[in-house]
Design an enzyme around this catalytic site. Structure first.
Site, PDB file in Angstrom:
ATOM      1  N   GLU A   1       0.830  -1.209   0.000  1.00 35.60           N
ATOM      2  CA  GLU A   1       0.000   0.000   0.000  1.00 35.60           C
ATOM      3  C   GLU A   1       0.866   1.260   0.000  1.00 35.60           C
ATOM      4  O   GLU A   1       0.763   2.113   0.888  1.00 35.60           O
ATOM      5  CB  GLU A   1      -0.939  -0.019   1.209  1.00 35.60           C
ATOM      6  CG  GLU A   1      -1.953  -1.143   1.119  1.00 35.60           C
ATOM      7  CD  GLU A   1      -2.960  -1.158   2.263  1.00 35.60           C
ATOM      8  OE1 GLU A   1      -2.664  -0.568   3.310  1.00 35.60           O
ATOM      9  OE2 GLU A   1      -4.032  -1.742   2.102  1.00 35.60           O
TER      10      GLU A   1
ATOM     11  N   GLU B   1      -5.473  -8.349  -0.217  1.00 31.34           N
ATOM     12  CA  GLU B   1      -6.151  -8.207   1.069  1.00 31.34           C
ATOM     13  C   GLU B   1      -7.636  -7.942   0.864  1.00 31.34           C
ATOM     14  O   GLU B   1      -8.009  -7.043   0.108  1.00 31.34           O
ATOM     15  CB  GLU B   1      -5.576  -7.021   1.854  1.00 31.34           C
ATOM     16  CG  GLU B   1      -4.138  -7.202   2.282  1.00 31.34           C
ATOM     17  CD  GLU B   1      -3.641  -6.039   3.119  1.00 31.34           C
ATOM     18  OE1 GLU B   1      -4.465  -5.316   3.709  1.00 31.34           O
ATOM     19  OE2 GLU B   1      -2.417  -5.843   3.164  1.00 31.34           O
TER      20      GLU B   1
HETATM   21  C1  BG6 Z   1      -4.544  -2.863   5.203  1.00 27.16           C
HETATM   22  C2  BG6 Z   1      -3.140  -3.109   5.701  1.00 27.16           C
HETATM   23  O1  BG6 Z   1      -4.638  -1.630   4.661  1.00 27.16           O
HETATM   24  O2  BG6 Z   1      -5.542  -2.903   6.170  1.00 27.16           O
HETATM   25  C3  BG6 Z   1      -3.083  -4.189   6.779  1.00 27.16           C
HETATM   26  O3  BG6 Z   1      -2.294  -3.467   4.649  1.00 27.16           O
HETATM   27  C4  BG6 Z   1      -4.148  -3.905   7.793  1.00 27.16           C
HETATM   28  O4  BG6 Z   1      -1.811  -4.204   7.330  1.00 27.16           O
HETATM   29  C5  BG6 Z   1      -5.499  -3.952   7.097  1.00 27.16           C
HETATM   30  O5  BG6 Z   1      -4.101  -4.759   8.889  1.00 27.16           O
HETATM   31  C6  BG6 Z   1      -6.674  -3.798   8.002  1.00 27.16           C
HETATM   32  O6  BG6 Z   1      -6.557  -2.613   8.728  1.00 27.16           O
HETATM   33  P1  BG6 Z   1      -6.591  -2.603  10.301  1.00 27.16           P
HETATM   34  O7  BG6 Z   1      -6.298  -1.210  10.672  1.00 27.16           O
HETATM   35  O8  BG6 Z   1      -7.952  -3.038  10.676  1.00 27.16           O
HETATM   36  O9  BG6 Z   1      -5.561  -3.559  10.747  1.00 27.16           O
END
Ligand code: BG6
Length: 488
Positions: free
Chosen positions: A199, A386
């Protein structure tokens, strides 16, 4: 129709969020090692000594640098969730076996730079760190997984930030490229798909960013874009079979009203937040609207002929991305109550969508829409790195975590993704975020669960780290076995 036979199915995690063992195996500290957990309403905070030696804290930022004159410092009365995290460092065999049981054909994690070069090039390579990842990747291969590995996920050693003051210094480019070279060379027999920066776009300035921070972040980002391209060139020269992708935080948003100003504001957000970085990495040059961005922030990046040539020669082989939720953009005044959470950026509430406890708005059709947009624009293979939902979960009395909301989220997103693939989107794989519970990047919580595998650990450090299979574990196993056909 459905998914192609060689479609990759798996899960995604990252070094700092899962490994723990923060000061073991020769690893040096990274910024998140100094962070405490937030909550459903508050982001995580980083703690330090300010220039006057006073204890201070502020919201954690992915850029990893502290205010002028401040020093990273741990305090005995605080709990740091990343120190133990899910303790993958000591449980990786068990965890990978569970992933294999689900039928994974791929797996994404990141390599902790602080395990490979804990104190930068000058400090030398840490063999224990190199061996750790070899063991992890060998374990994946043992079960037939084709790992896709990320080099950087906001976790450069703090020693480098202290030495160079962070990514605004071009020396970080050389440090990163050397780290990347070692990884490619050490693991090329086990890993042939890589991603440079996770990201990379999340530090892109937004409407509320102060001008000095925006200027700093644009320089910082330029150096990371050049570093990514240089690393890609190194990989291609080392072995033509290595594929190196970009990884961009997804951005799907709607205008709040049909007011053309709202529609244009939405498009501009997509340009700035997503395309500025993705265009540069996939097409090998900044998009034409970058001139407008630089003008708005009153900055001249003075991009050299050499940097331009590097960006051109180091184009990404594929485009990785994350997608969790969608947002809304408006130029009309909004009440504070109309604002909700989202991945990295807060956004305006969408009355048509439901949200999780952190306010992230669940939108499977938005996922399909987003896949079409980026497929049309980039025309390179896409990889969904993701996709997932943060939920508060516990094991029930029967020892099982029943997580129908997670199954429902993934069922609807996989269905949407399937439709997009059937309509021609060139997607080669899907890894769910946080396939095993881990520390949240934004709030630093262990209570914010993302996994199909439960990990017994909470925000205060209570828990014995045992693993158990959630209902979603068995559901995803069925999905993979049927190549995405059986979503019931
Ligand atoms: C993504 C990141 O944007 O969001 C992850 O690459 C992150 O590292 C994921 O864990 C979810 O976000 P959060 O803040 O709920 O962990």
């Amino acid at each position: 129709m459905g998914f192609p036979n060689n479609f990759l199915w798996g899960g995604s995690i990252s070094a700092a969020q899962i490994e723990g063992a923060w000061n073991e195996g020769g690893k040096s500290p990274v910024a998140v090692d100094y962070c405490t957990a937030g909550s459903t309403t508050g982001m995580r905070e980083i703690w330090y000594l300010d220039k006057d030696g006073q204890r201070a804290h502020q919201r954690w930022e992915a850029v990893g640098v502290l205010p002028q004159g401040a020093k990273y410092q741990l305090f005995d009365d605080l709990h740091y969730t990343n120190h133990v995290a899910s303790d993958f460092y000591h449980h990786y065999k068990e965890d990978i076996a569970l992933m294999a049981e689900m039928g994974y054909t791929t797996f994404n994690t990141s390599i902790s730079w602080a395990r490979i070069y804990p104190y930068g090039i000058k400090g030398g390579i840490n063999q224990e760190g190199v061996d750790f990842y070899r063991n992890v990747f060998e374990e994946c291969r043992k079960y037939g997984m084709d790992p896709v590995i990320t080099l950087y996920k906001y976790d450069e050693p703090v020693s480098l930030n202290e030495q160079y003051g962070g990514w605004t210094n071009r020396k970080m480019i050389d440090e990163f490229v050397e780290f990347a070279r070692v990884c490619f060379s050490e693991y090329k027999d086990l890993v042939n798909k890589w991603m440079t920066f996770n990201e990379i776009n999340i530090i892109m300035p937004g409407d509320d960013t102060p001008k000095d921070i925006a200027q700093r972040n644009l320089i910082y980002l330029h150096h990371q874009l050049v570093a990514a391209a240089k690393a890609t060139i190194v990989a291609h020269e080392m072995d033509a079979n290595l594929k190196v992708g970009a990884m961009i935080c997804g951005n799907m948003a709607y205008p709040l009203t049909p007011d053309p100003k709202d529609a244009f504001a939405r498009y501009k957000k997509f340009q700035d937040f997503f395309c500025y970085s993705a265009d540069t990495q996939v097409r090998g040059e900044y998009p034409s609207f970058a001139q407008r961005v630089w003008k708005e922030w009153d900055i001249d990046l003075n991009i050299s002929v050499e940097d331009k040539a590097i960006l051109k020669a180091g184009k990404a082989d594929f485009l990785g991305f994350s997608y969790y939720a969608s947002g809304v953009v408006t130029t009309h005044t909004t009440d504070e109550n109309d604002i909700t959470g989202g991945n990295v950026l807060g956004t305006v509430k969408n009355p048509y969508l439901e949200a999780n406890a952190w306010g992230w708005q669940i939108d499977p059709l938005g996922f399909k829409h987003f896949l079409h947009i980026i497929n049309d624009r980039y025309q390179v293979p896409l990889f969904d790195v993701e996709n997932g939902i943060g939920l508060i979960e516990k094991e029930d009395e029967d020892g099982i975590c029943h997580d129908p909301a997670r199954i429902d989220y993934h069922r609807r997103h996989i269905q949407a993704m399937k439709e997009a693939v059937e309509e021609g989107v060139n997607l080669f794989g899907y890894t769910t975020w946080g396939c095993i519970d881990l520390v949240s990047a934004g709030t630093g919580q262990m209570d914010k669960k993302y996994g199909f595998i439960y990990v017994d650990m909470d925000d205060q450090g209570h828990g014995d780290l045992h693993r158990s299979r959630k209902d979603s574990f068995y559901w995803y196993k069925k999905v993979i076995a049927s190549n995405g056909e059986d979503l019931d």
